[in-house]
Design an enzyme around this catalytic site. Structure first.
Site, short mmCIF file in Angstrom:
data_model
loop_
_atom_site.label_atom_id
_atom_site.label_comp_id
_atom_site.label_asym_id
_atom_site.label_seq_id
_atom_site.Cartn_x
_atom_site.Cartn_y
_atom_site.Cartn_z
N HIS A 1 0.83 -1.21 0.00
CA HIS A 1 0.00 0.00 0.00
C HIS A 1 0.87 1.27 0.00
CE1 HIS A 1 -3.82 -2.10 1.69
NE2 HIS A 1 -3.84 -2.03 0.38
N HIS B 1 -4.45 -9.04 5.18
CA HIS B 1 -4.77 -7.61 5.06
C HIS B 1 -5.50 -7.43 3.74
CE1 HIS B 1 -4.46 -3.37 5.69
NE2 HIS B 1 -3.52 -3.14 4.80
N ASP C 1 0.20 -3.59 8.68
CA ASP C 1 -1.26 -3.54 8.74
C ASP C 1 -1.76 -4.98 8.71
OD1 ASP C 1 -0.94 -0.86 8.61
OD2 ASP C 1 -1.76 -0.61 6.60
N ASP D 1 -0.42 -2.09 14.63
CA ASP D 1 -1.41 -1.30 13.90
C ASP D 1 -2.56 -0.88 14.82
OD1 ASP D 1 -3.23 -0.35 11.99
OD2 ASP D 1 -3.65 -2.32 11.14
N GLY E 1 -9.59 -4.05 6.12
CA GLY E 1 -8.37 -4.84 6.16
C GLY E 1 -7.65 -4.74 7.49
N HIS E 2 -8.17 -3.96 8.41
CA HIS E 2 -7.50 -3.74 9.70
C HIS E 2 -8.30 -4.41 10.82
CE1 HIS E 2 -4.76 -0.61 8.12
NE2 HIS E 2 -5.77 -0.36 7.29
#
Lengths: 540, 540
Positions: free
Chosen positions: A53, A126, A148, A180, A352-353
């Site tokens: 990312h 993720h 992440d 994260d 995704g977290h």
């Protein structure tokens, strides 16, 4: 971007960028300040990237360029990461035409020796494939940076996060966990990415016209699920948007996404198929100004013209700060007559977290001696710290940090050290640098009230005016009364010059200062605004 | 702002303003375009205001000023509304130093004759006291405009919405219903304002330090509930922020809010009380740049210094577009060490706009012949139309309108007429007007890339250069290479002038154009940016 330093050797973990806020007028990108690294270019053992990312990888070309030009540069450090991450890095390196960059694919589980460090990537899940936590071992102990992550028990592709290895590291003893914090404020466990597919298919099944799905281009698993849902309903798929086509290309090459033969159609071919046989997958889920979807919403896309009866599915939520742009896009779509489905209407997105329970699970697996919450605003760092306390970490072993504030660890314990230079630097066009505060301040002033330029030509011999002052303005509103004001400005220039002559002021800078003071006051009196006033004195 | 016209007479319902978006660089306020009214100043019978919020009342002084200066103005039309609404209008009129404005308080239920119209206000509930729907009767039938409303069955103060009168109007026959669409996308019924009080008290009871509550200053009932909760827990109350003090003052005068003797303390006295005995009520719930709370969050408030242990309660949700400013404020508060409670954490807010079931109830009570959804973006107008269809209104009797698109009703039916001039006009400082697109475009350009000004002085006789060109730039970044570029600009000026001389171009405008083209190209080649390039030619 995190710098881990031991025995005067450095490993850099992640090199991300962010996008500018509206106050950063005219800025394209925001990078971390590299000064600390630049001064220590010779000490850098490696750069490790957790996943592909932009906020973890995006600054890589800029960091490398900076290091290449650093004094006494020993050449560029190698860059390590998973296969997809390195493929995305390669594409950036090529775009920036950088040479001699050593990109090293690392398998999760293998251990590398990098000077005084051992490096291991631990497989995580993720919203992009090939995400890892980074374990950096030293004589003093192991630092684990989660990157992440979420604990997705049923990922769309590949194994779930390697909880066994995390537990093993925990048993062996982890000195510091940097985790994260993005979703620490959400209770429970995040839903699995796999739940999105069936919901997409449900939504698709209700649509009679064309379907457009927008999501992050890097969310390859999401694209896969859109493709699967399209296939189940016998629709063809078109990819629209440069980064969507690029990432799907990379994802196919590496086997992260499978699209059946003959299913993809080009953007120009969309019109050749009946509406009910088409799914378009597009960039623009964040309302980005030049993205494909935004252009379609404003009826300004060269290939795709949306129409009443089309359904647009937002398979993403707005990143904080993008809400307005997304809402504007949605409203334009309604104006066209499209139906719009967002994650508020149907579960067509999964974050995704990990949520709070996952953050606690991570803490319990890793059992770190010290905790430093990462990757969140002050609020989330605080909430993360509270979760750590809730699972039994002593408050004095939790460090809520700040950019540039180093955490120092040794046999005696852990503490924050003295602040180092850190912060943001700006990319403006192709140039980078610490855009002088003055330039930003000037831009804000120019954008708020515009500019008056008054050119005064005087004779070198006696300082007398030899031409009518030229008055130019830009960005100044409502000047019905312009002629009058210009005349007043000319008169003020005359009287300023006379007063300056009386005081025997002849130096151009001082004249300009005197003119500025008088003219700024006049303009404020007349307009009740403070445009920039710029007198220019030319001697002939 | 809505114009209702019958038999060449006009009643204006509501005169609101909006706040600018970031793209409206340097603009302070946005008003409706008054052109249509200005041209028909003599036909205006009255202005009616449904309630005291800025988006319904805020443009009143500007409209009146505009009408006063209209050609053949017959004097200002009277303004009608509830007592609180008129008190707030009076305060605005006084701020703007307008004279001869006739403000008429109207009781809900009474009927006034205004030319060919009958006017009746119907009591409604909303997040400000004294909110009404407006029923305008004509020979053709009745138009009912709901204003902003919810059906609060247990309002904090005063009676619930007058559903009986709405039902009666429905039985008598309503021609057109124009209804609030703000919350049509929320299912069910909105919670009553009364539920907020007990939740506030619960939150307060858990706090050991000072408590600060922020809400809209006009939400008098909310302020009352904060006061009640403070009283229950034996805390004093301080009001911070100009509009908070002003609105509470008006509310007390009119009996909408009761604060026990001795309970209010001044902002400067806060420090005289123990932390656990204080509740501060403050403006700034939207993260407004100069609001009291924002200044406190940035440690820049003259009277109140927040500290670790304080709790800040957001008793409001961000208006769309304000999310980022609110989040920034919250994050600063966490950085100080405050605890923050938002409507996501506890039910400390209730919306003033009815949800989908209330919109349906309104439709069923009023049973209108035609429906025109009001007060919402295109998305919400569409959803409102769907709700109307759901309760049995025929699709051809529902009109999804747009600003400036008049709905024409007569014995034969209803249809949209030809577009009239409408849209936005801007307030910039104290001036209003249609800020020329050119000025906004200039500001955007200036703010994006800055400006280069090149002053060239030539001899009137032969066009030869008589002084070195002056090169000035503002808002241009990264000019390490400035000297070199300035030198190149000078050389380019020379060659441009020579070429112009060769082509016998002597007219200053043409010279400036030629210089602009050459210099803009040079600057772009060197900087890869397009700052504004402004050559100024002075003849001596």
């Amino acid at each position: 971007m995190t710098v881990v330093e031991y025995d005067e050797r450095i490993v850099v973990v992640d090199v991300g960028l962010r996008f500018p806020t509206p106050e950063m007028v005219g800025i394209d990108l925001v990078l971390p300040d590299f000064t600390y690294l630049r001064e220590r270019a010779r000490e850098i053992e490696a750069i490790v990237v957790t996943h592909g990312h932009e906020d973890h990888l995006g600054a890589l070309p800029w960091v490398l360029r900076e290091l290449a030009s650093a004094p006494h540069s020993p050449g560029l450090p190698p860059v390590y990461g998973g296969a997809l991450t390195m493929a995305m890095a390669r594409s950036k390196i090529e775009e920036h035409k950088l040479r001699d960059v050593q990109l090293e694919e690392v398998q999760a589980g293998e251990t590398l020796e990098l000077g005084p460090f051992s490096l291991e990537l631990v497989h995580m899940t993720h919203s992009i494939p090939d995400s890892s936590a980074v374990a950096l071992g030293t004589d003093l102990g192991t630092v684990l940076m989660t990157g992440d992550y979420k604990f997705d028990q049923t990922p769309v592709d590949g194994p779930p996060a390697d909880v066994s290895r995390l537990a093993e590291l925990g048993r062996e003893g982890v000195l510091l966990l940097c985790g994260d914090s993005t979703n620490v404020d959400r209770e429970g466990f995040s839903p699995s990415e796999s739940v999105v597919g069936p919901h997409l298919e449900e939504v698709f099944a209700r649509c009679e016209g064309r379907i457009l799905v927008t999501s992050f281009a890097s969310n390859i698993h999401r694209v896969q699920q859109v493709v699967d849902a399209a296939q189940a309903l016998e629709r063809k798929v078109a990819l629209v948007g440069r980064s969507m086509r690029k990432n799907v290309g990379i994802g196919r090459t590496l086997g992260h996404i499978e699209i059946p033969e003959g299913m993809l159609v080009g953007a120009r071919e969309i019109e050749d198929f009946p509406d009910e046989r088409i799914v378009i997958i597009s960039t623009g889920s964040q309302g980005e100004p030049l993205s494909a979807l935004r252009r379609m919403a404003y009826r300004d896309h060269p290939q795709v013209e949306l129409k009443a009866g089309d359904t647009v599915v937002f398979s993403a939520t707005p990143v904080p700060g993008n809400e307005r742009a997304v809402n504007e896009t949605i409203d334009r779509l309604y104006h066209i007559g499209c139906d719009v489905v967002t994650p508020r209407d149907a579960p067509v997105h999964a974050s995704g977290h990990g949520y709070a329970e996952e953050v606690k699970l991570m803490l319990n697996l890793v059992k770190p001696r010290y905790v430093m919450p990462f990757h969140g605003d002050f609020k989330r760092l605080r909430l993360h710290a509270q979760l750590a306390e809730a699972v039994g970490v002593a408050p004095e072993d939790i460090f809520e940090g700040d950019n540039g504030l180093p955490l120092e660890l040794d046999e005696r314990g852990a503490r924050f050290g003295a602040r180092e230079q850190a912060g943001m630097i700006f990319v403006d066009g192709v140039e980078i640098g610490e855009l002088a505060d003055a330039a930003l301040r000037d831009r804000r002033m120019l954008s708020a009230d515009g500019i008056f330029i008054v050119v005064v030509t005087i004779a070198e011999q006696d300082g007398s005016s030899v031409a009518d002052p030229e008055v130019i303005f830009r960005g100044v509103p409502f000047l019905d009364q312009a002629d009058e004001l210009v005349e007043e400005i000319r008169l003020t220039v005359e009287s300023s010059l006379q007063r300056a002559a009386g005081e025997e002021i002849r130096e151009v800078d001082l004249l300009q200062q005197a003119l500025h003071d008088d003219l700024a006051q006049l303009v404020y009196d007349r307009l009740r605004r403070r445009p920039m006033v710029l007198p220019v004195v030319v001697e002939v």
